[in-house]
Design a protein around this motif. Sequence first.
Motif, PDB file in Angstrom:
ATOM      1  N   ALA A  59      67.378  49.518  56.595  1.00 27.60           N
ATOM      2  CA  ALA A  59      67.585  48.667  57.763  1.00 27.60           C
ATOM      3  C   ALA A  59      69.056  48.644  58.168  1.00 27.60           C
ATOM      4  CB  ALA A  59      67.092  47.251  57.473  1.00 27.60           C
ATOM      5  N   LEU A  60      69.957  48.564  57.191  1.00 26.77           N
ATOM      6  CA  LEU A  60      71.388  48.526  57.501  1.00 26.77           C
ATOM      7  C   LEU A  60      71.884  49.858  58.062  1.00 26.77           C
ATOM      8  CD1 LEU A  60      72.614  46.369  54.504  1.00 26.77           C
ATOM      9  CD2 LEU A  60      72.487  45.685  56.918  1.00 26.77           C
ATOM     10  N   VAL A  61      71.338  50.959  57.581  1.00 29.89           N
ATOM     11  CA  VAL A  61      71.700  52.279  58.121  1.00 29.89           C
ATOM     12  C   VAL A  61      71.240  52.380  59.577  1.00 29.89           C
ATOM     13  CG1 VAL A  61      71.161  54.752  57.983  1.00 29.89           C
ATOM     14  CG2 VAL A  61      71.832  53.508  55.926  1.00 29.89           C
ATOM     15  N   LEU A  62      70.010  51.959  59.845  1.00 31.21           N
ATOM     16  CA  LEU A  62      69.509  51.982  61.233  1.00 31.21           C
ATOM     17  C   LEU A  62      70.331  51.066  62.119  1.00 31.21           C
ATOM     18  CD1 LEU A  62      65.641  52.029  60.711  1.00 31.21           C
ATOM     19  CD2 LEU A  62      67.085  53.874  61.607  1.00 31.21           C
ATOM     20  N   PHE A  63      70.716  49.909  61.598  1.00 28.50           N
ATOM     21  CA  PHE A  63      71.557  48.994  62.365  1.00 28.50           C
ATOM     22  C   PHE A  63      72.859  49.690  62.757  1.00 28.50           C
ATOM     23  CE2 PHE A  63      74.899  45.853  62.788  1.00 28.50           C
ATOM     24  CZ  PHE A  63      74.332  44.949  63.665  1.00 28.50           C
ATOM     25  N   ASP A  64      73.496  50.372  61.806  1.00 33.60           N
ATOM     26  CA  ASP A  64      74.744  51.087  62.098  1.00 33.60           C
ATOM     27  C   ASP A  64      74.531  52.188  63.133  1.00 33.60           C
ATOM     28  OD1 ASP A  64      76.496  49.599  60.529  1.00 33.60           O
ATOM     29  OD2 ASP A  64      76.237  50.896  58.779  1.00 33.60           O
ATOM     30  N   GLU A  65      73.436  52.915  63.004  1.00 31.48           N
ATOM     31  CA  GLU A  65      73.163  54.023  63.919  1.00 31.48           C
ATOM     32  C   GLU A  65      72.929  53.541  65.352  1.00 31.48           C
ATOM     33  OE1 GLU A  65      69.962  56.513  62.520  1.00 31.48           O
ATOM     34  OE2 GLU A  65      70.983  56.878  60.613  1.00 31.48           O
ATOM     35  N   TYR A  66      72.339  52.368  65.503  1.00 30.66           N
ATOM     36  CA  TYR A  66      71.985  51.853  66.825  1.00 30.66           C
ATOM     37  C   TYR A  66      72.821  50.642  67.223  1.00 30.66           C
ATOM     38  CZ  TYR A  66      68.250  55.178  66.662  1.00 30.66           C
ATOM     39  OH  TYR A  66      67.557  56.354  66.585  1.00 30.66           O
TER      40      TYR A  66
END
Length: 92
Positions: A59-66
């Motif tokens: 979830a944190l990786v996706l948050f950073d990506e978007y």
Amino acid sequence: MNQSILFPDLQNWDSQTQTVVFPVQIQGANIECRISLVKLASLSSTTIDAGEQDIASKALVLFDEYRFDIEEEVEALIEQEIFDEQGRVVLL
């Protein structure tokens, strides 16, 4: 981008609500923002199983990506003064 709205590079995973929690500063005041796992999956066009072992890191990786898209959406909600009953901005 509105210069009176700042997004510090701080975020964490709330496993109880299955959301990424992050602050926004509006003219010096901190407002809590949240984005749900469902919304992150929708933004990324991926399937995320809430039972996954590494759900927090994913979830944190996706948050950073978007992050840019998320910040734009939060900024629009703030400008429209759309807050939940606790005064937070929540993306579901």
